[in-house]
Write a protein that holds these residues in place. Structure first.
Motif, PDB file in Angstrom:
ATOM      1  N   ASP A  30      56.126  59.005  78.092  1.00  0.00           N
ATOM      2  CA  ASP A  30      55.066  58.199  77.479  1.00  0.00           C
ATOM      3  C   ASP A  30      53.803  58.323  78.326  1.00  0.00           C
ATOM      4  OD1 ASP A  30      54.753  56.004  79.471  1.00  0.00           O
ATOM      5  OD2 ASP A  30      56.780  55.463  78.868  1.00  0.00           O
ATOM      6  N   GLY A  31      52.683  57.873  77.781  1.00  0.00           N
ATOM      7  CA  GLY A  31      51.423  58.014  78.507  1.00  0.00           C
ATOM      8  C   GLY A  31      50.906  56.731  79.100  1.00  0.00           C
ATOM      9  N   HIS A  32      51.733  55.667  79.092  1.00  0.00           N
ATOM     10  CA  HIS A  32      51.252  54.344  79.507  1.00  0.00           C
ATOM     11  C   HIS A  32      50.757  54.306  80.955  1.00  0.00           C
ATOM     12  CE1 HIS A  32      52.878  53.293  75.744  1.00  0.00           C
ATOM     13  NE2 HIS A  32      54.056  52.846  76.106  1.00  0.00           N
ATOM     14  N   TYR A  33      51.292  55.171  81.778  1.00  0.00           N
ATOM     15  CA  TYR A  33      50.946  55.174  83.200  1.00  0.00           C
ATOM     16  C   TYR A  33      49.691  56.012  83.471  1.00  0.00           C
ATOM     17  CZ  TYR A  33      52.329  54.549  88.109  1.00  0.00           C
ATOM     18  OH  TYR A  33      52.396  54.181  89.438  1.00  0.00           O
ATOM     19  N   TYR A  34      49.167  56.646  82.407  1.00  0.00           N
ATOM     20  CA  TYR A  34      48.046  57.574  82.572  1.00  0.00           C
ATOM     21  C   TYR A  34      47.010  57.341  81.473  1.00  0.00           C
ATOM     22  CZ  TYR A  34      51.608  59.591  85.509  1.00  0.00           C
ATOM     23  OH  TYR A  34      52.582  59.753  86.455  1.00  0.00           O
ATOM     24  N   ILE A  35      46.426  56.152  81.482  1.00  0.00           N
ATOM     25  CA  ILE A  35      45.459  55.764  80.461  1.00  0.00           C
ATOM     26  C   ILE A  35      44.088  56.322  80.824  1.00  0.00           C
ATOM     27  CG2 ILE A  35      44.372  53.813  79.293  1.00  0.00           C
ATOM     28  CD1 ILE A  35      46.865  52.141  80.124  1.00  0.00           C
ATOM     29  N   HIS A  36      43.452  56.984  79.869  1.00  0.00           N
ATOM     30  CA  HIS A  36      42.104  57.513  80.086  1.00  0.00           C
ATOM     31  C   HIS A  36      41.148  56.342  80.331  1.00  0.00           C
ATOM     32  CE1 HIS A  36      38.243  59.452  79.274  1.00  0.00           C
ATOM     33  NE2 HIS A  36      38.859  60.611  79.475  1.00  0.00           N
ATOM     34  N   PRO A  37      40.207  56.481  81.257  1.00  0.00           N
ATOM     35  CA  PRO A  37      39.360  55.343  81.640  1.00  0.00           C
ATOM     36  C   PRO A  37      38.297  54.933  80.617  1.00  0.00           C
ATOM     37  CG  PRO A  37      38.707  57.317  82.842  1.00  0.00           C
ATOM     38  CD  PRO A  37      39.980  57.655  82.132  1.00  0.00           C
ATOM     39  N   ASP A  38      38.024  55.758  79.607  1.00  0.00           N
ATOM     40  CA  ASP A  38      36.982  55.441  78.632  1.00  0.00           C
ATOM     41  C   ASP A  38      37.519  54.474  77.580  1.00  0.00           C
ATOM     42  OD1 ASP A  38      34.900  55.327  76.870  1.00  0.00           O
ATOM     43  OD2 ASP A  38      34.934  57.462  76.322  1.00  0.00           O
ATOM     44  N   ILE A  39      36.959  53.276  77.543  1.00  0.00           N
ATOM     45  CA  ILE A  39      37.435  52.236  76.628  1.00  0.00           C
ATOM     46  C   ILE A  39      37.159  52.577  75.166  1.00  0.00           C
ATOM     47  CG2 ILE A  39      35.348  50.805  76.549  1.00  0.00           C
ATOM     48  CD1 ILE A  39      37.316  48.372  76.979  1.00  0.00           C
ATOM     49  N   LYS A  40      36.296  53.545  74.919  1.00  0.00           N
ATOM     50  CA  LYS A  40      36.015  53.951  73.541  1.00  0.00           C
ATOM     51  C   LYS A  40      37.098  54.891  72.984  1.00  0.00           C
ATOM     52  CE  LYS A  40      30.993  53.619  74.090  1.00  0.00           C
ATOM     53  NZ  LYS A  40      29.710  54.382  74.057  1.00  0.00           N
ATOM     54  N   GLN A  41      37.891  55.488  73.889  1.00  0.00           N
ATOM     55  CA  GLN A  41      38.887  56.455  73.430  1.00  0.00           C
ATOM     56  C   GLN A  41      40.290  55.850  73.294  1.00  0.00           C
ATOM     57  OE1 GLN A  41      38.409  60.534  74.993  1.00  0.00           O
ATOM     58  NE2 GLN A  41      36.611  59.822  76.123  1.00  0.00           N
ATOM     59  N   LEU A  42      40.648  54.925  74.166  1.00  0.00           N
ATOM     60  CA  LEU A  42      41.923  54.197  74.090  1.00  0.00           C
ATOM     61  C   LEU A  42      43.101  55.129  73.837  1.00  0.00           C
ATOM     62  CD1 LEU A  42      40.860  50.994  72.107  1.00  0.00           C
ATOM     63  CD2 LEU A  42      41.091  51.304  74.575  1.00  0.00           C
ATOM     64  N   ARG A  43      43.380  55.945  74.821  1.00  0.00           N
ATOM     65  CA  ARG A  43      44.453  56.942  74.733  1.00  0.00           C
ATOM     66  C   ARG A  43      44.929  57.291  76.127  1.00  0.00           C
ATOM     67  NH1 ARG A  43      42.454  61.715  76.553  1.00  0.00           N
ATOM     68  NH2 ARG A  43      40.186  62.020  76.505  1.00  0.00           N
ATOM     69  N   SER A  44      46.031  58.013  76.193  1.00  0.00           N
ATOM     70  CA  SER A  44      46.473  58.546  77.478  1.00  0.00           C
ATOM     71  C   SER A  44      45.853  59.930  77.685  1.00  0.00           C
ATOM     72  CB  SER A  44      47.998  58.623  77.524  1.00  0.00           C
ATOM     73  OG  SER A  44      48.502  59.413  76.455  1.00  0.00           O
ATOM     74  N   LEU A  45      46.043  60.487  78.858  1.00  0.00           N
ATOM     75  CA  LEU A  45      45.436  61.777  79.193  1.00  0.00           C
ATOM     76  C   LEU A  45      45.896  62.885  78.254  1.00  0.00           C
ATOM     77  CD1 LEU A  45      45.759  61.891  83.095  1.00  0.00           C
ATOM     78  CD2 LEU A  45      43.742  61.248  81.750  1.00  0.00           C
ATOM     79  N   SER A  46      45.001  63.820  78.016  1.00  0.00           N
ATOM     80  CA  SER A  46      45.368  65.029  77.278  1.00  0.00           C
ATOM     81  C   SER A  46      46.108  65.984  78.216  1.00  0.00           C
ATOM     82  CB  SER A  46      44.118  65.713  76.727  1.00  0.00           C
ATOM     83  OG  SER A  46      43.356  66.300  77.779  1.00  0.00           O
ATOM     84  N   ILE A  47      46.693  67.014  77.629  1.00  0.00           N
ATOM     85  CA  ILE A  47      47.347  68.054  78.438  1.00  0.00           C
ATOM     86  C   ILE A  47      46.356  68.638  79.438  1.00  0.00           C
ATOM     87  CG2 ILE A  47      48.263  70.411  78.350  1.00  0.00           C
ATOM     88  CD1 ILE A  47      49.635  69.638  75.709  1.00  0.00           C
ATOM     89  N   ARG A  48      45.165  68.987  78.974  1.00  0.00           N
ATOM     90  CA  ARG A  48      44.196  69.632  79.866  1.00  0.00           C
ATOM     91  C   ARG A  48      43.753  68.697  80.981  1.00  0.00           C
ATOM     92  NH1 ARG A  48      44.423  73.881  81.616  1.00  0.00           N
ATOM     93  NH2 ARG A  48      44.795  74.660  79.513  1.00  0.00           N
TER      94      ARG A  48
END
Length: 419
Positions: free
Chosen positions: A356-374
């Motif tokens: 899961d991506g819960h431990y790797y949340i992208h910092p931009d509050i507008k995107q609300l997702r975990s990190l991409s592969i890249r």
């Protein structure tokens, strides 16, 4: 420098040795998808040496197939990348493949053996998850096969890599047995604990590196093995890894030319993640998330941005019980974590990211997702032209298990000096 790579994974450690001009006589890896990644990367290095990277770039742009790429790069899929588990039953076949590679490369012997057995049985997280079953896990004893390769090929130097938990697993018993076995194979041992952020990687990842130097008759003095650290400019932060990549949302994939939203920056160039003229984006791919998880991600980002606090699940369950589905509110309360873009280094990218991506949340509050592969690959210092093969889950696992290439490069530079 003639190198044999054992327990290769996706090739993070070997990437550092490729950068030092190493000739490889084999990469041995059990995971099929990781082996496909190794073949693709081997094609990159062969084509680069021949000044034919346009062929590789055609592959990144989906103009040619992987089969065509490997054919044009003249990759011997069966022998160069040895897709086998290392065991008593497979050792002879692996030796035969290595012999074929030695002859094909017109070299006489192996200078360096690199690699480290899978670390799940040694890591603190892995031991907690596996509980009593960890005692009988066969991975505890894979180091014995590593020693067999040392005894057969007698390289001048070896590099054994693993997690710091190796030293405490089994109350230190496995580590003591490992040291004795390596010394009995004829090597002087130099051990160092490395933190990736000291070597040009924007991540707090820790690794134990054991360098073995083959003893000569009556030799008493050995060189001290110290890897050169990289002091980054004070203004470099994790944001430098993320900010040139395009905005995206969960369950999306962005690939192609001229898609970066900014020019490369000094950190990306220094770390070889994105060279100045490179403009092909691949695998900026995100996993899907449900609306509830995205709301939790928003709470986590607000907690960090406004209060510099980590979101605690038990606290969230009191304030927003509608968002909490886990009954367990006393353990793993830190299951949600934001990548701190304003810090000098992120927390460690782990193979668990595949779950899961819960431990790797992208910092931009507008995107609300975990990190991409890249993005995950970049935090591990993999270059943007490094293409991972397999489904998304396998790719995240490959990235999380890897040695950061920039750290591997510093290791390889020191080994070159020692040789």
């Amino acid at each position: 420098m003639v190198v044999l790579d054992l327990f290769s994974g996706a090739g993070g450690l070997s990437e550092g040795f490729f950068r030092q001009g190493a000739t490889f006589v084999g990469h041995v890896e059990v995971d099929n998808y990781a082996c496909q990644t190794l073949k693709t990367r081997k094609a990159y290095w062969k084509l680069r040496k021949q000044n034919k990277l346009d062929i590789y770039y055609d592959y990144l742009l989906n103009k040619i197939s992987n089969t065509e790429l490997l054919r044009l790069a003249n990759i011997d899929e069966e022998h160069e990348i040895i897709n086998k588990a290392i065991s008593e039953d497979t050792m002879n076949d692996i030796y035969k493949n290595i012999s074929i590679n030695i002859k094909r490369n017109k070299v006489k012997k192996i200078d360096v053996i690199i690699g480290g057995p899978p670390c799940q049985a040694y890591s603190i997280v892995g031991r907690a998850r596996m509980k009593e079953s960890v005692k009988n896990d066969h991975r505890n004893f894979l180091y014995k096969f590593y020693v067999q390769f040392l005894e057969k090929y007698k390289p001048k130097i070896f590099v054994f890599e693993n997690v710091p938990g190796l030293k405490t697993a089994g109350n230190g018993e496995y580590y003591r047995h490992l040291q004795i076995a390596l010394e009995n194979a004829g090597y002087h041992l130099e051990e160092q604990e490395m933190v990736a952020s000291d070597y040009g990687v924007l991540q707090t990842r820790k690794r134990i590196i054991i360098v073995g130097i083959r003893k000569r008759k009556n030799q008493k003095n050995f060189p001290k093995v110290i890897f050169s650290k990289i002091i980054l400019d004070k203004d470099i932060t994790v944001n430098d890894v993320l900010r040139d990549l395009p905005f995206t949302l969960p369950g999306n994939k962005i690939e192609g030319e001229n898609l970066y939203v900014e020019n490369t920056n000094k950190y990306l160039e220094l770390s070889h993640i994105r060279e100045k003229d490179f403009n092909i984006l691949t695998q900026h791919e995100t996993r899907p998330h449900n609306d509830r998880d995205r709301e939790i991600y928003q709470e986590a980002i607000i907690a960090w941005d406004e209060r510099k606090e980590r979101l605690c699940y038990s606290e969230l369950s009191r304030r927003r019980p509608d968002l909490c589905t886990h009954k367990n509110k006393t353990t793993f309360t830190n299951r949600f974590n934001v990548i701190k873009s304003d810090q000098k280094a992120s927390h460690t990218i782990l193979a668990h990211m595949a779950m899961d991506g819960h431990y790797y949340i992208h910092p931009d509050i507008k995107q609300l997702r975990s990190l991409s592969i890249r993005e995950a690959a970049r935090l591990q210092s993999f270059p943007d032209d490094f293409y991972f093969e397999g489904p998304r889950t396998s790719i995240f696992r490959q990235i999380g298990n890897a040695v950061p290439p920039k750290m591997a490069e510093q290791i390889a530079k020191k080994i070159t000096d020692l040789l």
